[in-house]
Write a protein that holds these residues in place. Sequence first.
Motif, PDB file in Angstrom:
ATOM      1  N   ASP A  47       7.046   3.268  -4.892  1.00  0.00           N
ATOM      2  CA  ASP A  47       8.420   3.809  -5.276  1.00  0.00           C
ATOM      3  C   ASP A  47       8.314   4.385  -6.579  1.00  0.00           C
ATOM      4  O   ASP A  47       7.475   3.693  -7.598  1.00  0.00           O
ATOM      5  CB  ASP A  47       9.265   2.671  -4.906  1.00  0.00           C
ATOM      6  CG  ASP A  47       9.391   2.444  -3.470  1.00  0.00           C
ATOM      7  OD1 ASP A  47       9.006   3.131  -2.593  1.00  0.00           O
ATOM      8  OD2 ASP A  47       9.694   1.260  -3.167  1.00  0.00           O
ATOM      9  N   SER A  78       5.046   1.547  10.523  1.00  0.00           N
ATOM     10  CA  SER A  78       4.941   0.200   9.951  1.00  0.00           C
ATOM     11  C   SER A  78       4.075   0.312   8.682  1.00  0.00           C
ATOM     12  O   SER A  78       3.189   0.963   8.566  1.00  0.00           O
ATOM     13  CB  SER A  78       4.501  -0.292  11.013  1.00  0.00           C
ATOM     14  OG  SER A  78       4.101  -1.889  10.537  1.00  0.00           O
ATOM     15  N   ALA A  79       4.583  -0.772   7.818  1.00  0.00           N
ATOM     16  CA  ALA A  79       3.752  -0.982   6.557  1.00  0.00           C
ATOM     17  C   ALA A  79       2.605  -1.764   6.805  1.00  0.00           C
ATOM     18  O   ALA A  79       1.650  -2.056   5.904  1.00  0.00           O
ATOM     19  CB  ALA A  79       4.732  -1.537   5.601  1.00  0.00           C
ATOM     20  N   SER A  80       2.611  -2.693   7.936  1.00  0.00           N
ATOM     21  CA  SER A  80       1.590  -3.756   8.202  1.00  0.00           C
ATOM     22  C   SER A  80       0.426  -2.932   8.886  1.00  0.00           C
ATOM     23  O   SER A  80       0.506  -1.846   9.375  1.00  0.00           O
ATOM     24  CB  SER A  80       1.976  -4.637   9.079  1.00  0.00           C
ATOM     25  OG  SER A  80       2.401  -4.301  10.468  1.00  0.00           O
ATOM     26  N   HIS A 107      -4.993  -0.453   3.744  1.00  0.00           N
ATOM     27  CA  HIS A 107      -4.642   0.867   3.775  1.00  0.00           C
ATOM     28  C   HIS A 107      -5.719   1.972   3.222  1.00  0.00           C
ATOM     29  O   HIS A 107      -5.819   3.112   3.758  1.00  0.00           O
ATOM     30  CB  HIS A 107      -3.267   1.204   3.147  1.00  0.00           C
ATOM     31  CG  HIS A 107      -2.037   0.406   3.760  1.00  0.00           C
ATOM     32  ND1 HIS A 107      -1.906  -0.675   3.379  1.00  0.00           N
ATOM     33  CD2 HIS A 107      -1.525   0.860   5.201  1.00  0.00           C
ATOM     34  CE1 HIS A 107      -0.841  -0.931   4.367  1.00  0.00           C
ATOM     35  NE2 HIS A 107      -0.543  -0.045   5.143  1.00  0.00           N
ATOM     36  N   TRP A 152      -3.288   4.078   8.354  1.00  0.00           N
ATOM     37  CA  TRP A 152      -1.774   3.263   8.394  1.00  0.00           C
ATOM     38  C   TRP A 152      -1.516   3.343   9.965  1.00  0.00           C
ATOM     39  O   TRP A 152      -2.046   4.082  10.770  1.00  0.00           O
ATOM     40  CB  TRP A 152      -0.873   4.164   7.527  1.00  0.00           C
ATOM     41  CG  TRP A 152      -0.481   5.704   8.254  1.00  0.00           C
ATOM     42  CD1 TRP A 152       0.516   5.918   9.022  1.00  0.00           C
ATOM     43  CD2 TRP A 152      -1.252   6.928   7.984  1.00  0.00           C
ATOM     44  NE1 TRP A 152       0.465   7.344   9.199  1.00  0.00           N
ATOM     45  CE2 TRP A 152      -0.425   7.979   8.611  1.00  0.00           C
ATOM     46  CE3 TRP A 152      -2.322   7.296   7.129  1.00  0.00           C
ATOM     47  CZ2 TRP A 152      -0.812   9.240   8.636  1.00  0.00           C
ATOM     48  CZ3 TRP A 152      -2.935   8.382   7.195  1.00  0.00           C
ATOM     49  CH2 TRP A 152      -2.131   9.411   7.862  1.00  0.00           C
ATOM     50  N   LEU A 200       4.249   5.905   3.102  1.00  0.00           N
ATOM     51  CA  LEU A 200       4.243   4.401   2.637  1.00  0.00           C
ATOM     52  C   LEU A 200       4.946   4.023   1.463  1.00  0.00           C
ATOM     53  O   LEU A 200       4.763   4.767   0.317  1.00  0.00           O
ATOM     54  CB  LEU A 200       2.722   4.189   2.642  1.00  0.00           C
ATOM     55  CG  LEU A 200       2.036   4.418   3.998  1.00  0.00           C
ATOM     56  CD1 LEU A 200       0.577   4.174   3.901  1.00  0.00           C
ATOM     57  CD2 LEU A 200       2.457   3.205   4.694  1.00  0.00           C
ATOM     58  N   SER A 201       5.529   2.974   1.490  1.00  0.00           N
ATOM     59  CA  SER A 201       6.045   2.489   0.270  1.00  0.00           C
ATOM     60  C   SER A 201       5.219   1.712  -0.622  1.00  0.00           C
ATOM     61  O   SER A 201       5.550   1.476  -1.636  1.00  0.00           O
ATOM     62  CB  SER A 201       7.298   1.796   0.341  1.00  0.00           C
ATOM     63  OG  SER A 201       7.176   0.554   1.327  1.00  0.00           O
ATOM     64  N   GLN A 202       4.043   0.931  -0.012  1.00  0.00           N
ATOM     65  CA  GLN A 202       3.158   0.331  -0.713  1.00  0.00           C
ATOM     66  C   GLN A 202       1.835   0.406   0.089  1.00  0.00           C
ATOM     67  O   GLN A 202       2.095   0.719   1.399  1.00  0.00           O
ATOM     68  CB  GLN A 202       3.598  -1.016  -1.062  1.00  0.00           C
ATOM     69  CG  GLN A 202       3.771  -2.034   0.119  1.00  0.00           C
ATOM     70  CD  GLN A 202       3.863  -3.440   0.112  1.00  0.00           C
ATOM     71  OE1 GLN A 202       4.835  -3.746  -0.901  1.00  0.00           O
ATOM     72  NE2 GLN A 202       3.575  -4.299   0.864  1.00  0.00           N
ATOM     73  N   VAL A 203       0.663   0.181  -0.617  1.00  0.00           N
ATOM     74  CA  VAL A 203      -0.538   0.106   0.003  1.00  0.00           C
ATOM     75  C   VAL A 203      -1.253  -1.362  -0.125  1.00  0.00           C
ATOM     76  O   VAL A 203      -0.975  -2.125  -1.475  1.00  0.00           O
ATOM     77  CB  VAL A 203      -1.550   1.222  -0.155  1.00  0.00           C
ATOM     78  CG1 VAL A 203      -1.109   2.585   0.284  1.00  0.00           C
ATOM     79  CG2 VAL A 203      -1.881   1.276  -1.617  1.00  0.00           C
ATOM     80  N   GLU A 204      -2.059  -1.996   0.634  1.00  0.00           N
ATOM     81  CA  GLU A 204      -2.892  -2.841   0.573  1.00  0.00           C
ATOM     82  C   GLU A 204      -4.332  -2.338   0.485  1.00  0.00           C
ATOM     83  O   GLU A 204      -4.779  -1.864   1.226  1.00  0.00           O
ATOM     84  CB  GLU A 204      -2.817  -4.097   1.739  1.00  0.00           C
ATOM     85  CG  GLU A 204      -1.478  -4.692   1.936  1.00  0.00           C
ATOM     86  CD  GLU A 204      -1.520  -5.382   3.272  1.00  0.00           C
ATOM     87  OE1 GLU A 204      -2.591  -5.606   3.691  1.00  0.00           O
ATOM     88  OE2 GLU A 204      -0.297  -6.131   3.267  1.00  0.00           O
ATOM     89  N   ARG A 224       1.852   8.254  -0.339  1.00  0.00           N
ATOM     90  CA  ARG A 224       3.406   8.715  -0.601  1.00  0.00           C
ATOM     91  C   ARG A 224       3.852   9.694   0.400  1.00  0.00           C
ATOM     92  O   ARG A 224       4.927   9.697   1.190  1.00  0.00           O
ATOM     93  CB  ARG A 224       3.705   8.875  -1.871  1.00  0.00           C
ATOM     94  CG  ARG A 224       3.407   7.907  -2.952  1.00  0.00           C
ATOM     95  CD  ARG A 224       3.893   8.484  -4.251  1.00  0.00           C
ATOM     96  NE  ARG A 224       3.761   7.322  -5.285  1.00  0.00           N
ATOM     97  CZ  ARG A 224       2.817   7.236  -5.923  1.00  0.00           C
ATOM     98  NH1 ARG A 224       1.549   8.035  -5.942  1.00  0.00           N
ATOM     99  NH2 ARG A 224       2.554   6.285  -7.031  1.00  0.00           N
TER     100      ARG A 224
END
Length: 198
Positions: A198, A110-112, A120, A106, A151-155, A147
């Motif tokens: 989430d 940033s989530a990007s 990720h 990560w 991170l709130s989401q992963v790719e 989590r």
Amino acid sequence: MAASEQRAAREAPRVGLRAPSLALLDAYAEAMRAGWSPNNSRDVTAEYLARIEDDPGEFIAWLSRPGEIIRLADGAQVPRLPDRLRWIVALDQPGEPLVGSIGLRWQDGSASLPEHVLGHIGYTLLPAHRGRGYATAGLALMLDEAREVGLSQVEIVCDHDNHLSRRVIEKNGGTLVESFVNPRYGDEPHLRFVIGLD
């Protein structure tokens, strides 16, 4: 709980995620000698086996050393992102053997991800243990670690024709968001999935 859910829970393999260690290093090296690569984007076996031969303890430390420069499949060198590497062990088998490897990466704040990072989370199983649910269970545990780092989401990305990996991702709540080609990794299309945490 419905009967089908109870049966699925009973049949799901029990796995654990372990930080790389000298205790598991022999099994890790033996898997590479047998043709397995712990990296999906390039074959790292010769490099890793040479490092292990040179200094096993230093190899373990190097695997998770932040700030290291890493080499990509196309030869480019980039700084290593913050990451967590875990080795997947089968808790339902005698001796809790190594069955695979999974990593989370990560960017702080940033989530990007940078363009050269396909997702990720990346994972690979030893060939003898594929198709038995270990990747699904290992990914579920790694989502908990995602989590933990905020991170709130992963790719997660897989090859367009990797049906086993696609099922692993979808069983963990993955939603397909696009098919794409990244020239850095060849001409074949990849599938990008997102899993909300989430």
